[in-house]
Enzyme design. Structure first.
Site, PDB file in Angstrom:
ATOM      1  NE  ARG A 230      -6.109   0.890   6.624  1.00  0.00           N
ATOM      2  CZ  ARG A 230      -5.182   0.452   5.783  1.00  0.00           C
ATOM      3  NH1 ARG A 230      -5.483   0.152   4.553  1.00  0.00           N
ATOM      4  NH2 ARG A 230      -3.942   0.266   6.171  1.00  0.00           N
TER       5      ARG A 230
ATOM      6  CG  ASP B  69      -2.987  -7.388   8.665  1.00  0.00           C
ATOM      7  OD1 ASP B  69      -2.456  -7.851   7.641  1.00  0.00           O
ATOM      8  OD2 ASP B  69      -3.794  -6.440   8.652  1.00  0.00           O
TER       9      ASP B  69
ATOM     10  CG  ASP C  86      -1.955   0.960   1.301  1.00  0.00           C
ATOM     11  OD1 ASP C  86      -2.033   1.776   0.379  1.00  0.00           O
ATOM     12  OD2 ASP C  86      -2.759   0.916   2.253  1.00  0.00           O
TER      13      ASP C  86
ATOM     14  CE  LYS D 158      -1.260  -7.905   1.323  1.00  0.00           C
ATOM     15  NZ  LYS D 158      -0.230  -7.416   2.248  1.00  0.00           N
ATOM     16  CD1 TRP D 159      -9.106  -7.763  -3.825  1.00  0.00           C
ATOM     17  CD2 TRP D 159      -8.882  -7.850  -6.041  1.00  0.00           C
ATOM     18  NE1 TRP D 159     -10.285  -7.365  -4.370  1.00  0.00           N
ATOM     19  CE2 TRP D 159     -10.188  -7.406  -5.739  1.00  0.00           C
ATOM     20  CE3 TRP D 159      -8.522  -7.991  -7.384  1.00  0.00           C
ATOM     21  CZ2 TRP D 159     -11.129  -7.111  -6.718  1.00  0.00           C
ATOM     22  CZ3 TRP D 159      -9.467  -7.700  -8.360  1.00  0.00           C
ATOM     23  CH2 TRP D 159     -10.743  -7.256  -8.021  1.00  0.00           C
ATOM     24  CG  ASP D 160      -5.664  -5.282   1.684  1.00  0.00           C
ATOM     25  OD1 ASP D 160      -6.503  -5.941   2.327  1.00  0.00           O
ATOM     26  OD2 ASP D 160      -4.715  -4.671   2.222  1.00  0.00           O
ATOM     27  CG  MET D 161     -12.605  -5.906   0.548  1.00  0.00           C
ATOM     28  SD  MET D 161     -13.524  -6.109   2.071  1.00  0.00           S
ATOM     29  CE  MET D 161     -15.184  -6.031   1.476  1.00  0.00           C
TER      30      MET D 161
ATOM     31  CB  CYS E 113      -5.100  -9.611   1.300  1.00  0.00           C
ATOM     32  SG  CYS E 113      -4.689  -8.634   2.752  1.00  0.00           S
TER      33      CYS E 113
HETATM   34  C1  DGJ Z   1      -4.121  -4.941   5.250  1.00  0.00           C
HETATM   35  C2  DGJ Z   1      -3.254  -6.094   4.855  1.00  0.00           C
HETATM   36  O1  DGJ Z   1      -3.602  -7.232   5.549  1.00  0.00           O
HETATM   37  C3  DGJ Z   1      -1.794  -5.711   5.096  1.00  0.00           C
HETATM   38  O2  DGJ Z   1      -0.956  -6.796   4.792  1.00  0.00           O
HETATM   39  C4  DGJ Z   1      -1.430  -4.501   4.278  1.00  0.00           C
HETATM   40  O3  DGJ Z   1      -1.482  -4.824   2.925  1.00  0.00           O
HETATM   41  C5  DGJ Z   1      -2.373  -3.362   4.603  1.00  0.00           C
HETATM   42  N1  DGJ Z   1      -3.750  -3.751   4.510  1.00  0.00           N
HETATM   43  C6  DGJ Z   1      -2.113  -2.189   3.688  1.00  0.00           C
HETATM   44  O4  DGJ Z   1      -3.036  -1.203   3.834  1.00  0.00           O
END
Ligand code: DGJ
Length: 726
Positions: A442, A547, A366, A475-478, A525
């Site tokens: 957030r 995390d 990020d 890495k596709w985060d949410m 993720c």
């Molecule tokens: C949450 C993820 O689990 C972390 O590994 C990291 O990518 C952060 N978001 C970044 O905002």
């Protein structure tokens, strides 16, 4: 043949290698559940219906239809006609009435497995599985319902889903379409679920089943950190090796419910599907709704057998990625190394050092886009921040490649920051209810992915980034859950479709991404592991587990996750100490050993490691290359659980041909005056000789008497014990 219809008895038998599932047609109309359990050799099981016990089926006794419906084991129970247990299905007519009565019409048995439109699902050809379709109809509404069952014989798994068609003339409103129901007599069942929190995902909880209803659920718009779309009923003696287990896992990534209900007659009903809270779906004439599928596994050899069936099913028939059976690049992610404070120089320093130690890919997390310097802004502005990354993305990627590493990138496509160009242009693209303030989390809003134009526009932005440089991993985060569920696109009577339409929008984007960029390794993720579910695994062969990267905290997280999911899917990294999440200090070796039971990688500033730690990285990299094929493809056995015994943890992986195994042992807490311990191994060939540490042992001895594991000085000590056939 996996599926048999006994015409005389009107009984369907669904057989896997070791299990049978039986359904009967009663009264020429109702689909009743007969049996699920150990394999039966005989189709003569209609007597299980208790047809000769009062209150009898309705045609015999018209006055007591309601008592019949409330006690018969229903295959797919509905609201409104007299089964007062929780139903699996509820439909409202245009007149506002909630009732249906599905009458069995016909069946079809087909080889292989049809796709579920727009949904992730297990797959297989004629050689892998057989599908039964049961066609039912409600005459009053003109509604057709298909109950779908697919039998994976080899993996001892049955999947279920439901397709509803409005074949009438007026609209109908689906208020509940669960995907499966299982009615059985109680056998003092206990219920197992996975519970947690951010940083503490998927801890195993087991409790007795009492009268009334116990459920596991999410209304967060995703499966969530707290509860998990999994439920198992087990007989009381059940452990890893013995006992009967009825497990369900939902191939879906949104709101869900899994429920067990024990009623007045000591029967239990297990249900699973999309949570009805916040759900309605309008079906106009000729429209169709498809419910996501549930995977059901029965094991009479305890939880261990259940686990291995899930692992095999998901590795053979769910995950599609070409990376599934490949050794994945060892990656280093800069999140814990830098958080948002990085530039191209810092990333290159990390890449150079990492490459020297054998690490193969740099993942930029990020903070690389828009004007994002912290988590307050820029989601939706998917263009590179060239002030931070001087020279741009392509230059950075090419420079990283010169160090011998490949390059991966972080994205969070489902979100929009109020402080972003995108939000300025399209404030209506955020999920929102007119007149209400959008709830921030957030500092971000959720995009309205129920709208195709939003899905398309965001996808294009992300795809442009992926095309602009040689990117090999995403890495596709949410990072937040859904609130203020409202969309500008849909009329009032379709707003109840948004939770599900959102999930379908996510699936559309991931489908396109995986089709357009088949060479990219995708890792899902969600604030750690809030969306670790089979739906996501359909698209990505690995998911970030949590995390919490502390090795000891990871024991319970990885134990709970591996209860269902192949270890090759668990995102696991070595991070620095004191650990950023909980401040614990653990030996570097142990951090590596625990991350090996997963995808394996690093999440630290490698430029700051001591020389000794760098040497340890080299050993860990060698171990990864030595053992990853075995760990990724082998059978997983749990030997001991720190979550249960409070002292030590142990698991092992055995090669499918039983020629090789690897045992992991972690002494979590040291004890005074402790002796060595015998750990009984599992899954080996009893007649085969094996070598451990230069000594020769017979497989049956290793499994019955065990290996000796000595007590160590100090906490958090771990060992890898290779076992080789000789
Ligand atoms: C949450 C993820 O689990 C972390 O590994 C990291 O990518 C952060 N978001 C970044 O905002």
């Amino acid at each position: 043949m996996g599926i048999i219809f006994d015409e005389t008895n009107k009984v369907f038998l669904l057989n896997t290698k070791n299990t049978t599932y039986g359904i009967a047609v009663t009264d020429g109309m109702y689909l009743n559940h007969l049996y699920y359990g150990r394999k039966l050799e005989d189709t003569n099981i209609r007597y299980l219906l208790r047809e000769n016990e009062p209150p009898f089926i309705p045609s015999v006794n018209q006055r007591e239809k309601n008592s019949f419906l409330d006690m018969a084991p229903m295959e797919y129970p509905e609201t409104g006609m007299g089964d007062y247990r929780e139903s699996a299905f509820c439909v409202r007519s245009e007149g506002g009435h909630r009732a249906s009565e599905l009458a069995y019409q016909s069946y079809q048995i087909v080889g292989g497995k049809p796709e579920l439109e727009g949904l992730p699902a297990t797959w297989g050809g004629e050689e892998d599985c057989t599908t039964l379709k049961l066609f039912c109809r409600d005459e009053t509404l003109g509604m057709e319902v298909q109950l779908l069952y697919t039998v994976f014989e080899e993996e001892d798994a049955i999947t279920r889903s439901v397709i509803v068609k409005n074949a009438g003339n007026s609209s109908i409103y689906l208020e509940k379409v669960l995907s499966t129901c299982l009615d059985m007599d109680d056998r003092n069942f206990e219920v197992i679920g996975l519970f947690g929190s951010w940083g503490r995902e998927r801890h195993i909880q087991r409790m007795p089943v009492g009268y009334g209803r116990q459920n596991i659920a999410s209304f967060k718009g995703e499966s969530g950190h707290q509860e998990h779309p999994f439920m198992a009923l087990v007989t009381p003696e059940t452990n890893q090796d013995i006992g009967e287990v009825y497990a369900m896992n939902f191939v879906y990534s949104g709101n869900f419910i899994a429920q067990v209900e024990k009623n007045q007659f000591d029967s239990v009903r297990m249900l699973m599907g999309i949570h009805p809270e916040g759900f309605t779906w309008k079906l106009e004439p000729e429209e169709v709704f498809t419910a996501p599928e549930v995977v059901m596994i029965y094991s009479d050899e305890g939880l261990g057998k259940m686990t291995r069936s899930f692992h095999d099913l998901y590795r053979n028939h769910l995950i599609r990625s070409s990376y599934l059976h490949k050794k994945r690049p060892i990656l280093i992610n800069n999140w814990e190394a830098t958080y948002f404070k990085f530039d191209e120089k810092k990333l290159l320093d990390i890449a150079e050092e990492a490459s020297k130690l054998g690490i193969e890919m740099l993942v930029m997390d990020d903070g690389w886009f828009g004007h994002r310097e912290n988590d307050d802004s820029s989601l939706g502005d998917w263009f590179v921040n060239e002030e931070k990354l001087k020279g741009g993305l392509n230059k950075l990627v090419e420079d990283v490649k010169k160090t011998g590493m490949s390059f991966g990138i972080w994205v969070e496509p489902e979100m929009i920051s109020p402080d972003s160009e995108l939000y300025k242009k399209h404030p209506d693209w955020a999920l929102q209810i007119p007149g209400r303030e959008i709830t921030q989390s957030r500092a971000q809003y959720v995009l309205d992915l129920s709208r195709d134009e939003v899905v398309d526009a965001v996808y294009e932005m992300i795809a442009n980034v992926l095309k602009s440089a040689d990117i090999r991993y995403v890495k596709w985060d949410m990072n937040r859950q859904l609130t203020t569920i409202g969309s500008f696109q849909w009329p009032a009577d379709r707003q109840g479709e948004l939770y599900h339409r959102y999930v379908l929008g996510v699936y559309k984007m991931q489908e396109r991404l995986t089709k357009d960029f088949p060479y990219i390794l995708l890792e899902n993720c969600s604030s750690g592991g809030a969306r670790f579910d089979p739906g996501m695994l359909f698209y990505s062969p690995q998911i970030w587990c949590s995390d919490d990267t502390d090795a000891i905290e990871r024991l319970a997280i990885q134990e709970g996750t591996a209860l269902i999911y192949p270890v090759s899917t668990m995102g696991a990294h070595v991070s620095v100490c004191p650990n950023h999440i909980i401040g614990r200090v653990t030996p570097f070796e142990t951090r590596g050993n625990i991350a090996l039971l997963g995808t394996f990688g690093y999440e630290l500033d490698i430029t700051k490691l001591t020389e000794e730690e760098k040497e340890a990285v080299k050993v860990q990299v060698q171990n990864y290359h030595k053992y990853n094929d075995l760990i990724r493809e082998g059978d997983y056995y749990r030997l001991a659980s720190y979550a249960e015994n409070g002292c030590y943890d142990s698991w092992m992986i055995v090669d499918k041909n039983k020629k090789r195994a690897l045992v992991f042992y972690v002494q979590v807490l040291a004890r005074a005056n402790a002796k060595s311990k015998y750990m009984r191994l599992k899954g080996l060939d009893p007649k085969q000789y094996y070598q451990i540490d230069g000594k020769r042992y017979l497989g049956s001895t290793l499994m019955n008497a065990g290996i000796s594991v000595s007590a160590e000085m100090g906490d958090f000590r771990s060992k890898l014990i290779p076992v080789e056939a000789i």
